[in-house]
Scaffold this motif. Structure first.
Motif, short mmCIF file in Angstrom:
data_model
loop_
_atom_site.label_atom_id
_atom_site.label_comp_id
_atom_site.label_asym_id
_atom_site.label_seq_id
_atom_site.Cartn_x
_atom_site.Cartn_y
_atom_site.Cartn_z
N THR A 1 -53.62 4.12 23.69
CA THR A 1 -53.41 2.98 24.59
C THR A 1 -54.62 2.71 25.47
O THR A 1 -54.59 1.78 26.27
CB THR A 1 -52.20 3.25 25.51
N ALA A 2 -55.67 3.53 25.32
CA ALA A 2 -56.87 3.39 26.16
C ALA A 2 -56.49 3.38 27.64
O ALA A 2 -57.01 2.58 28.44
CB ALA A 2 -57.64 2.11 25.80
N SER A 3 -55.58 4.28 28.01
CA SER A 3 -55.13 4.39 29.40
C SER A 3 -55.04 5.86 29.77
O SER A 3 -55.05 6.73 28.89
CB SER A 3 -53.76 3.71 29.56
N PRO A 4 -54.96 6.18 31.07
CA PRO A 4 -54.87 7.59 31.47
C PRO A 4 -53.65 8.28 30.88
O PRO A 4 -52.59 7.66 30.72
CB PRO A 4 -54.78 7.51 33.01
N SER A 5 -53.80 9.53 30.56
CA SER A 5 -52.67 10.32 30.06
C SER A 5 -51.74 10.65 31.22
O SER A 5 -52.18 11.02 32.31
CB SER A 5 -53.16 11.61 29.41
N LEU A 6 -50.44 10.52 30.98
CA LEU A 6 -49.43 10.80 31.99
C LEU A 6 -48.45 11.83 31.44
O LEU A 6 -48.10 11.81 30.27
CB LEU A 6 -48.66 9.53 32.37
N GLU A 7 -47.98 12.72 32.32
CA GLU A 7 -46.96 13.70 31.97
C GLU A 7 -45.67 13.33 32.68
O GLU A 7 -45.67 13.04 33.88
CB GLU A 7 -47.41 15.10 32.39
N ALA A 8 -44.57 13.38 31.96
CA ALA A 8 -43.28 13.09 32.56
C ALA A 8 -42.74 14.29 33.32
O ALA A 8 -42.01 14.14 34.30
CB ALA A 8 -42.28 12.66 31.49
N GLY A 9 -43.05 15.49 32.85
CA GLY A 9 -42.47 16.68 33.45
C GLY A 9 -41.02 16.87 33.07
O GLY A 9 -40.33 17.75 33.60
N HIS A 10 -40.52 16.08 32.14
CA HIS A 10 -39.13 16.16 31.72
C HIS A 10 -39.01 15.44 30.38
O HIS A 10 -39.93 14.76 29.93
CB HIS A 10 -38.22 15.51 32.76
N LEU A 11 -37.84 15.57 29.76
CA LEU A 11 -37.58 14.96 28.46
C LEU A 11 -37.10 13.52 28.64
O LEU A 11 -36.16 13.25 29.39
CB LEU A 11 -36.50 15.76 27.72
N LEU A 12 -37.75 12.59 27.93
CA LEU A 12 -37.37 11.19 28.00
C LEU A 12 -36.96 10.69 26.61
O LEU A 12 -37.51 11.13 25.60
CB LEU A 12 -38.53 10.35 28.54
N PRO A 13 -36.01 9.74 26.55
CA PRO A 13 -35.50 9.30 25.25
C PRO A 13 -36.47 8.43 24.49
O PRO A 13 -37.24 7.65 25.08
CB PRO A 13 -34.24 8.50 25.63
N VAL A 14 -36.46 8.55 23.17
CA VAL A 14 -37.25 7.67 22.32
C VAL A 14 -36.41 6.46 21.95
O VAL A 14 -35.18 6.54 21.90
CB VAL A 14 -37.71 8.40 21.03
N PRO A 15 -37.03 5.31 21.72
CA PRO A 15 -36.25 4.15 21.28
C PRO A 15 -35.73 4.36 19.87
O PRO A 15 -36.43 4.92 19.01
CB PRO A 15 -37.27 3.01 21.33
N ARG A 16 -34.52 3.94 19.60
CA ARG A 16 -33.95 4.09 18.25
C ARG A 16 -34.35 2.88 17.41
O ARG A 16 -33.55 1.98 17.14
CB ARG A 16 -32.44 4.23 18.34
N THR A 17 -35.61 2.89 17.04
CA THR A 17 -36.18 1.81 16.24
C THR A 17 -36.80 2.40 14.98
O THR A 17 -37.00 3.61 14.87
CB THR A 17 -37.26 1.06 17.03
N ARG A 18 -37.14 1.52 14.03
CA ARG A 18 -37.78 1.98 12.78
C ARG A 18 -39.15 2.59 13.07
O ARG A 18 -39.51 3.61 12.47
CB ARG A 18 -37.92 0.81 11.80
N ASP A 19 -39.92 1.97 13.97
CA ASP A 19 -41.23 2.53 14.31
C ASP A 19 -41.07 3.95 14.86
O ASP A 19 -41.78 4.88 14.45
CB ASP A 19 -41.93 1.67 15.36
N ALA A 20 -40.17 4.11 15.83
CA ALA A 20 -39.98 5.42 16.46
C ALA A 20 -39.49 6.44 15.45
O ALA A 20 -39.90 7.61 15.48
CB ALA A 20 -39.02 5.31 17.62
#
Length: 453
Positions: A105-124
């Motif tokens: 994404t040419a952007s700073p790396s970020l850490e969530a520090g927790h588990l986040l859901p993935v979108p239920r899409t074909r790409d994902a």
């Protein structure tokens, strides 16, 4: 798919309850957070359990298999090392993303520090399948992946939870770790019927099951792992156990630990639930084939099986599209950027506060001296810091950055407390943080030059 190993009834091993776990009757196996273990210096408690024949399963939390990037080789190697050190029959991780941004994404790396859901899409799904295959090739034992609890929903999702998991198993052969507490969480937070999700799951792929507690506040269920297991979660466990006998069931508790007797009673309630459900187990010939009830064993939705056309790898475009979406969401949660279109602003606020609270809790465990030095001021100060300072390098780096932030801002106001905080920071990170005042920076630089001379 070969039959998964029978594990029995277990409990999550944590240092705070290690002695109690060793004394508990009827414990067949335990699960330990992989990132908290050092293969060359395993806790004596775990070694004693292994000597008694108790199975130990490492449970990873930082791979980010649902993220847009490929799994890091170093993290995979670390997980493999722990599995081998413990002689584990399998390892487990989560269907989640934990970091975003970076090169895609040419952007700073970020850490969530927790588990986040993935979108239920074909790409994902395409990205997740490839990431799972990469992990499977790097690990010495089978991998099982866990469904997570979520406070938020992605807009424009193309599949249900059950369909997403069924397709994942069909394409990769990965096993499933089904958390029935997370099914309850998603029922409350996202109006998803846990019974329908179980209808769509390939139950023969279940490696084991998690059971845990939580609490409800203002219509939102928080999967805390710090409260007793509620009846609703045991009911979902009974529903699952009436369809198939799970190879293993494990009680999770991460904090706010009760006395050992209470944990044993919860394990007893789990055993009773399983026993009562056995009489209603669906025979293999009656087990639904997948998302399309009554369908043949062929893959659903026209998706090829694991030996199909996906072996060539995921198109870069799929990873980039997923990366952009995940980076925008995580930035809104931890850096205060605008809420991406289609998300519920109120729910994102709840999730952002939960992430900040989780950061504060973990930093307090990683750097126990900080709450000791700052006292009651630690938590409000850290939450204020977290609002404008996303985590980018793990919890230990986060603790140092927080202390530096406090010192540069002239906090705490009490001179002795500030001296203790400065001493703690210097001991762990080297030179004193540079002052924000130009004259002070100039004086310090001049002093360094004179000392060198």
């Amino acid at each position: 798919m070969t039959q998964p190993r029978r594990l029995g009834t277990g409990i999550g091993w944590r240092p705070e309850i290690a002695e109690a776990v060793e004394r508990m009757p009827g414990i067949d196996w335990v699960e330990a957070v992989a990132e908290n273990l050092c293969p060359g210096h395993l806790p004596e408690s775990l070694l004693r359990l292994r000597e008694r024949g108790v199975t130990v399963v490492p449970h990873g939390v930082s791979l980010g298999l649902g993220g847009a990037d490929r799994p890091e080789e170093s993290r995979l190697a670390a997980l493999a090392e722990r599995a081998e050190a413990l002689g584990s029959p399998l390892v487990t991780e989560h269907i989640a993303f934990v970091r975003a941004g970076g090169a895609l994404t040419a952007s700073p790396s970020l850490e969530a520090g927790h588990l986040l859901p993935v979108p239920r899409t074909r790409d994902a799904l395409d990205v997740l399948c490839e990431n799972v295959r990469i992990a499977q090739e790097a690990l010495p034992v089978p991998l099982a992946v866990e469904n997570i609890a979520a406070l938020i929903s992605w807009p424009g999702e193309e599949m249900t939870e059950g369909q997403f998991l069924y397709d994942l198993v069909d394409r990769t052969g990965v096993r499933l770790l089904i958390d029935v507490a997370n099914l309850h969480t998603n029922h409350v937070n996202r109006a998803e019927d846990p019974s329908k999700a179980l209808d769509e799951l390939p139950v023969e792929a279940i490696a084991y099951v998690h059971v845990a507690g939580g609490f409800e506040r203002d219509g939102v269920w928080h999967d805390s792992h710090a409260h007793p297991v509620p009846r609703q979660v045991l009911d979902i466990l009974a529903d699952l156990a009436s369809r198939v006998t799970p190879p293993g069931v494990l009680l999770e508790r991460d904090e706010n630990f009760p006395d050992p007797g209470e944990l044993e009673r919860e394990l007893g309630a789990i055993r009773v639930t399983l026993t009562k459900a056995r009489a209603r187990v669906v025979r293999p010939s009656e087990t639904p084939a997948g998302p399309n009830s009554g369908a043949a064993a062929a893959p659903p939705s026209g998706i090829p099986g694991a030996a199909g056309s996906h072996a060539a790898g995921v198109a870069v475009g799929a990873r980039q599209r997923l990366a952009l979406g995940q980076a925008a969401l995580l930035s809104a949660l931890v850096a205060g950027t605008p809420v991406p279109e289609g998300f519920d602003r109120g729910r994102l606020g709840v999730q952002a506060r939960a992430l900040a609270a989780k950061r504060a809790d973990v930093v307090a465990k990683v750097a126990v001296e900080l709450p000791e030095i700052l006292g009651d001021a630690y938590r409000p100060a850290f939450l204020a810091y977290a609002q404008g300072h996303p985590m980018g390098g793990g919890y230990r780096r986060d603790a140092l950055d927080f202390a530096e932030y406090m010192l540069l801002a002239g906090h705490p106001e009490d001179a002795e407390t500030r001296r203790r905080l400065r001493a703690w920071w210097v001991e762990r990170s080297g030179p004193t943080p540079p002052s924000q005042r130009p004259t002070a920076r100039l004086a310090r630089a001049t002093r360094r030059v004179l000392l060198r001379r």
